[in-house]
Write an enzyme that holds these catalytic residues in place. Structure first.
Site, short mmCIF file in Angstrom:
data_model
loop_
_atom_site.label_atom_id
_atom_site.label_comp_id
_atom_site.label_asym_id
_atom_site.label_seq_id
_atom_site.Cartn_x
_atom_site.Cartn_y
_atom_site.Cartn_z
N HIS A 63 0.85 -1.20 0.00
CA HIS A 63 0.00 0.00 0.00
C HIS A 63 0.88 1.24 0.00
O HIS A 63 2.09 1.18 0.22
CB HIS A 63 -0.98 0.01 1.17
CG HIS A 63 -0.38 0.09 2.55
ND1 HIS A 63 0.49 -0.85 3.05
CD2 HIS A 63 -0.54 1.02 3.54
CE1 HIS A 63 0.83 -0.52 4.29
NE2 HIS A 63 0.23 0.62 4.61
N HIS A 65 1.43 3.84 1.91
CA HIS A 65 1.88 4.61 3.07
C HIS A 65 3.39 4.66 2.98
O HIS A 65 4.03 3.68 2.56
CB HIS A 65 1.43 3.96 4.38
CG HIS A 65 0.04 4.36 4.78
ND1 HIS A 65 -0.77 3.59 5.59
CD2 HIS A 65 -0.70 5.46 4.46
CE1 HIS A 65 -1.93 4.21 5.77
NE2 HIS A 65 -1.92 5.34 5.09
N ASP A 67 5.88 4.37 4.85
CA ASP A 67 6.76 3.36 5.47
C ASP A 67 6.82 2.06 4.66
O ASP A 67 7.56 1.14 5.01
CB ASP A 67 6.35 3.07 6.93
CG ASP A 67 4.90 2.67 7.10
OD1 ASP A 67 4.04 3.20 6.37
OD2 ASP A 67 4.61 1.82 7.97
N HIS A 68 6.06 1.98 3.56
CA HIS A 68 6.07 0.77 2.72
C HIS A 68 6.60 1.03 1.30
O HIS A 68 6.75 0.09 0.53
CB HIS A 68 4.66 0.17 2.65
CG HIS A 68 4.20 -0.30 3.99
ND1 HIS A 68 4.21 -1.62 4.38
CD2 HIS A 68 3.75 0.39 5.07
CE1 HIS A 68 3.79 -1.73 5.63
NE2 HIS A 68 3.50 -0.51 6.07
N HIS A 143 -7.46 -1.41 5.73
CA HIS A 143 -6.55 -0.39 6.26
C HIS A 143 -7.07 0.97 5.80
O HIS A 143 -8.09 1.05 5.12
CB HIS A 143 -5.14 -0.70 5.73
CG HIS A 143 -4.04 0.03 6.43
ND1 HIS A 143 -3.98 0.19 7.79
CD2 HIS A 143 -2.91 0.62 5.94
CE1 HIS A 143 -2.88 0.87 8.09
NE2 HIS A 143 -2.22 1.15 6.99
N ASP A 213 -0.27 -3.97 6.74
CA ASP A 213 -1.08 -3.21 7.70
C ASP A 213 -2.56 -3.55 7.54
O ASP A 213 -3.13 -3.40 6.44
CB ASP A 213 -0.88 -1.70 7.47
CG ASP A 213 0.57 -1.29 7.67
OD1 ASP A 213 1.42 -2.18 7.80
OD2 ASP A 213 0.83 -0.07 7.67
N HIS A 271 6.46 -4.99 12.28
CA HIS A 271 5.81 -3.69 12.07
C HIS A 271 5.43 -3.06 13.41
O HIS A 271 4.34 -2.53 13.61
CB HIS A 271 4.57 -3.85 11.16
CG HIS A 271 4.05 -2.56 10.60
ND1 HIS A 271 3.08 -1.80 11.22
CD2 HIS A 271 4.34 -1.88 9.46
CE1 HIS A 271 2.81 -0.74 10.49
NE2 HIS A 271 3.56 -0.75 9.42
#
Ligand SMILES: [Zn+2]
Ligand SMILES: [Zn+2]
Length: 304
Positions: A63, A65, A67-68, A143, A213, A271
């Site tokens: 996804h 976000h 942090d990914h 999410h 997530d 995570h």
């Protein structure tokens, strides 16, 4: 059996720490590498844990976000500087190309290697990639933005030749490929040797599920039932379960409940929110529900 290896490059969440970088993992099977997620610092961790960028041709992003996926620009520009020529495929929600392409266009030369974007629909369960070694399917998650996990399923391998029998029947090399695929051997006089006398069964294909997530959701269970290893996010401890629900994340106990209900063989959790200094309580909480749990930490390597 050939190794099916997973290297955890980053096991942290939104706020990276020096020990727990943003999310990223690399799978290795039959000489190929596959990356899942690519947070900030992924290329640093690749260097640190000696994961080579060669034969890494496919990246799967769960996804959008940061942090990914925020590490992609850095990783790709390094690949260009190293003189890469093979194309690189990225599988992600459609918006990624709109975000990333202007950056890549600005920073990389026109004659750089090709980056191919494959749009995936995170709401749909479907095979998004296949090669000789494995298939990759999406696992819809719940999410704050469109998100999916990925199921990596090894393809059925070939049967194993029994060397003494191959020699005893003096079978020519040109016949071995078909025999490994299940054929009987027929000699020049028409004498038939059944395949079962010449081979032992192929290894059972292995499966790895990556659950990014997500809010606790049992809808994923049919897809991940009985997998050899399940990675499931565990951002929070039980004391913060309300926060998990508000932010559409899971707790360690919830990850373990999914592992138990899906009867997986092994659970890896990670995570972690940066608010926790220690990860041992994650392990204790998860193991109270599902014993065969391990903690993902940056640099953890395991085989299926
Ligand atoms: Zn995240
Ligand atoms: Zn997220």
């Amino acid at each position: 059996m050939e190794p099916f290896r997973v290297t955890i490059l980053g096991s942290g969440s939104a706020l990276p720490t020096k020990d727990n970088f943003h999310a990223s993992q690399v799978l290795e099977l039959r000489g190929r590498r596959y990356m899942i997620d690519c947070g900030e610092g992924t290329q640093i961790k690749m260097g640190q844990y000696k994961v080579n960028v060669s034969r890494l041709n496919n990246i799967f992003i769960s996804h959008l976000h940061s942090d990914h996926c925020i590490g992609l620009a850095g990783l790709i520009s390094t690949m260009a500087m190293l003189g890469r020529s093979e194309p690189l495929s990225i599988y992600a929600y459609k918006d990624l190309k709109n975000i990333l392409l202007p950056t890549l266009d600005y920073f990389t030369d026109d004659d750089s290697f090709e980056v191919i974007f494959h749009d995936i629909n995170p709401k749909k369960k479907e095979i998004v990639y296949e090669d000789k070694a494995l298939t990759v399917s999406t696992i819809p998650l719940k999410h704050r933005v469109p998100t999916c996990g990925f199921l990596f399923e090894e393809r059925q391998g070939e049967r194993h030749l029994i060397k003494q029998m191959i020699e005893a029947f003096d079978i020519p090399i040109r016949e071995l490929k078909a025999i490994k695929q299940g054929a009987d051997f027929v000699d020049k006089d028409g004498f038939v040797v059944k395949n079962e006398r010449l081979t032992t069964p192929a290894d059972v294909p292995r499966r790895y599920a990556y659950i990014s997530d997500t809010l606790y959701t049992e809808s994923i269970i049919p897809q991940i039932e009985g997998v050899d290893c399940l990675f499931h996010e565990a951002t929070f401890l039980e004391q913060d379960h309300r926060r998990a629900k508000e932010t559409l994340h899971s707790t360690a106990i919830q990850a373990a409940q999914i592992a138990k209900k899906a009867k997986v063989k092994k659970l890896v959790i990670g995570h972690y929110s940066a608010r926790y200094r220690q990860h041992k309580p994650f392990l204790d909480e998860a193991r109270s529900v599902f014993e065969n749990t391990v903690l993902a930490e940056d640099g953890l390597i395991f085989e299926l």
